[in-house]
Design an enzyme around this catalytic site. Structure first.
Site, PDB file in Angstrom:
ATOM      1  N   GLU A 115       0.840  -1.257   0.064  1.00  0.00           N
ATOM      2  CA  GLU A 115      -0.049  -0.135   0.012  1.00  0.00           C
ATOM      3  C   GLU A 115       0.887   1.251   0.050  1.00  0.00           C
ATOM      4  O   GLU A 115       0.396   2.430  -0.134  1.00  0.00           O
ATOM      5  CB  GLU A 115      -0.835  -0.049   1.191  1.00  0.00           C
ATOM      6  CG  GLU A 115      -1.952  -1.115   0.877  1.00  0.00           C
ATOM      7  CD  GLU A 115      -2.802  -0.782  -0.228  1.00  0.00           C
ATOM      8  OE1 GLU A 115      -3.482   0.253  -0.505  1.00  0.00           O
ATOM      9  OE2 GLU A 115      -2.914  -2.014  -0.996  1.00  0.00           O
ATOM     10  N   ARG A 153      16.990   9.301 -22.912  1.00  0.00           N
ATOM     11  CA  ARG A 153      16.859  10.001 -24.026  1.00  0.00           C
ATOM     12  C   ARG A 153      17.495  11.406 -23.921  1.00  0.00           C
ATOM     13  O   ARG A 153      17.601  11.864 -25.098  1.00  0.00           O
ATOM     14  CB  ARG A 153      15.381   9.984 -24.581  1.00  0.00           C
ATOM     15  CG  ARG A 153      14.565   8.811 -24.596  1.00  0.00           C
ATOM     16  CD  ARG A 153      13.090   9.052 -24.731  1.00  0.00           C
ATOM     17  NE  ARG A 153      12.870   9.866 -25.818  1.00  0.00           N
ATOM     18  CZ  ARG A 153      12.929   9.327 -27.076  1.00  0.00           C
ATOM     19  NH1 ARG A 153      13.198   8.144 -27.381  1.00  0.00           N
ATOM     20  NH2 ARG A 153      12.809  10.399 -28.167  1.00  0.00           N
ATOM     21  N   ASP A 168      11.776  16.455 -29.942  1.00  0.00           N
ATOM     22  CA  ASP A 168      10.663  15.772 -29.706  1.00  0.00           C
ATOM     23  C   ASP A 168       9.528  16.809 -29.295  1.00  0.00           C
ATOM     24  O   ASP A 168       9.616  17.576 -29.064  1.00  0.00           O
ATOM     25  CB  ASP A 168      11.074  14.961 -28.490  1.00  0.00           C
ATOM     26  CG  ASP A 168      11.933  13.540 -28.693  1.00  0.00           C
ATOM     27  OD1 ASP A 168      12.231  13.382 -29.709  1.00  0.00           O
ATOM     28  OD2 ASP A 168      12.134  12.887 -27.712  1.00  0.00           O
TER      29      ASP A 168
HETATM   30  C1  9D3 Z   1      -5.816   2.473  -2.257  1.00  0.00           C
HETATM   31  C2  9D3 Z   1      -5.166   3.466  -2.564  1.00  0.00           C
HETATM   32  N1  9D3 Z   1      -3.856   3.340  -3.513  1.00  0.00           N
HETATM   33  C3  9D3 Z   1      -3.359   4.614  -3.732  1.00  0.00           C
HETATM   34  C4  9D3 Z   1      -3.603   5.498  -4.859  1.00  0.00           C
HETATM   35  C5  9D3 Z   1      -3.048   2.102  -2.984  1.00  0.00           C
HETATM   36  C6  9D3 Z   1      -1.931   2.216  -3.780  1.00  0.00           C
HETATM   37  C7  9D3 Z   1      -2.218   1.857  -5.364  1.00  0.00           C
HETATM   38  C8  9D3 Z   1      -0.755   1.349  -5.984  1.00  0.00           C
HETATM   39  C9  9D3 Z   1      -0.748   2.026  -3.217  1.00  0.00           C
HETATM   40  C10 9D3 Z   1       0.399   1.816  -4.327  1.00  0.00           C
HETATM   41  C11 9D3 Z   1       0.191   1.516  -5.468  1.00  0.00           C
HETATM   42  C12 9D3 Z   1       1.298   1.025  -6.175  1.00  0.00           C
HETATM   43  N2  9D3 Z   1       1.923   2.037  -7.193  1.00  0.00           N
HETATM   44  C13 9D3 Z   1       2.916   2.730  -7.082  1.00  0.00           C
HETATM   45  O1  9D3 Z   1       3.656   2.211  -6.384  1.00  0.00           O
HETATM   46  C14 9D3 Z   1       3.134   3.857  -8.146  1.00  0.00           C
HETATM   47  C15 9D3 Z   1       2.462   4.440  -9.064  1.00  0.00           C
HETATM   48  C16 9D3 Z   1       0.940   4.206  -9.357  1.00  0.00           C
HETATM   49  O2  9D3 Z   1       0.288   3.401  -9.059  1.00  0.00           O
HETATM   50  N3  9D3 Z   1       0.631   5.159 -10.474  1.00  0.00           N
HETATM   51  C17 9D3 Z   1       1.304   6.076 -11.213  1.00  0.00           C
HETATM   52  N4  9D3 Z   1       2.498   6.268 -10.597  1.00  0.00           N
HETATM   53  C18 9D3 Z   1       2.921   5.570  -9.915  1.00  0.00           C
HETATM   54  S1  9D3 Z   1       4.717   5.584  -9.209  1.00  0.00           S
HETATM   55  C19 9D3 Z   1       4.446   4.486  -8.124  1.00  0.00           C
END
Ligand code: 9D3
Length: 244
Positions: A115, A153, A168
């Site tokens: 989480e 890049r 780009d």
């Molecule tokens: C239920 C709440 N969630 C937070 C929005 C929990 C949650 C979801 C997904 C906690 C960690 C994650 C894992 N995602 C990442 O580590 C992450 C991420 C992403 O999910 N979306 C866009 N950029 C990133 S950078 C790291």
């Protein structure tokens, strides 16, 4: 530039980093990537990296101590690196932030799982917290790959002479115009006549207008910050009058 990545899944990076531009940048000595298994920085018998959240709630969080130990260890070989936490709560990655990163001597990318990570890691050990967009990933690894790709890049010499990062899209804040190659007719669709005309001034005008059309339709938000000439603005208002 040296990029160290701290992750529970170092093998996820092996395929993407062994191909194409990232591979070439490493072979040319422009980029050095270090992959580090977070579990190697635990000290307990079970190699524990997660724990339950104080205050309750679903799921597990990453414990701070293994991440702190990993950063301390990795810093010895990347002393001037900035630490970047990949997190859904981060600032959105942009071409501008990628440019800022590409000018740094090194980066240490911390990939979260579960989480998320203990807040004290973010506030005391990280220089940046970065998200790659408003969608849910399973962890920070794919986001870290995106950061490595976009930063690579921008390293001088990484793209070779045929292509410059300055050409780009996003350099003028508009989407790119549509492009065509052979054959001249494909599935009953012909290449726009102007592109076959050899009239370079007409081609440049058509491309600019198509960039404006594509941006207005798909990313109208970009028009607020794009660098637009008076001609661009009058083309856009004529388009609007005609209902696109
Ligand atoms: C239920 C709440 N969630 C937070 C929005 C929990 C949650 C979801 C997904 C906690 C960690 C994650 C894992 N995602 C990442 O580590 C992450 C991420 C992403 O999910 N979306 C866009 N950029 C990133 S950078 C790291």
């Amino acid at each position: 530039m040296k990029i160290d990545i701290v992750t529970l899944f170092p093998d996820m990076f092996l395929g993407p980093f062994q191909e194409s531009i990232i591979k070439r940048a490493q072979d040319r000595g422009l980029l050095e990537i270090g992959l580090h298994q977070l579990r190697d920085f635990t000290t307990d018998r079970h190699r524990t990296v997660d724990d339950t959240p104080y205050g309750g709630g679903a799921g597990m969080l990453m414990k701070p101590e293994p991440i702190a130990a990993a950063i301390t260890s990795v810093r010895r070989n990347n002393p001037d690196a900035k630490v970047v936490l990949l997190s859904p709560q981060g600032e959105p990655l942009s071409q501008q932030l990628a440019q800022e990163f590409s000018a740094m001597p090194g980066l240490i990318l911390i990939c979260g799982r579960y989480e998320g990570v203990d807040e004290r890691v973010r506030t005391t050990l990280c220089d940046y917290t970065v998200s790659i967009g408003d969608y849910v990933l399973s962890g920070g690894e794919l986001a870290a790959m995106v950061v490595v790709d976009t930063v690579t890049r921008l390293l001088p010499g990484a793209l070779g002479s045929s292509h410059s990062a300055a050409d780009d899209s996003f350099s003028d804040g508009l989407l790119e115009y549509p492009q065509y190659t052979r054959p001249v007719v494909f599935n009953d669709l012909a290449v726009p006549e102007v592109l076959l005309s050899g009239n370079h001034a007409e081609i440049a005008r058509w491309r600019r207008q198509e960039s404006l059309v594509a941006t207005a339709r798909t990313r109208p938000d970009l028009l607020k910050t794009a660098r637009l000439s008076d001609k661009d603005r009058s083309y856009l208002s004529r388009m609007e009058e005609r209902g696109q």
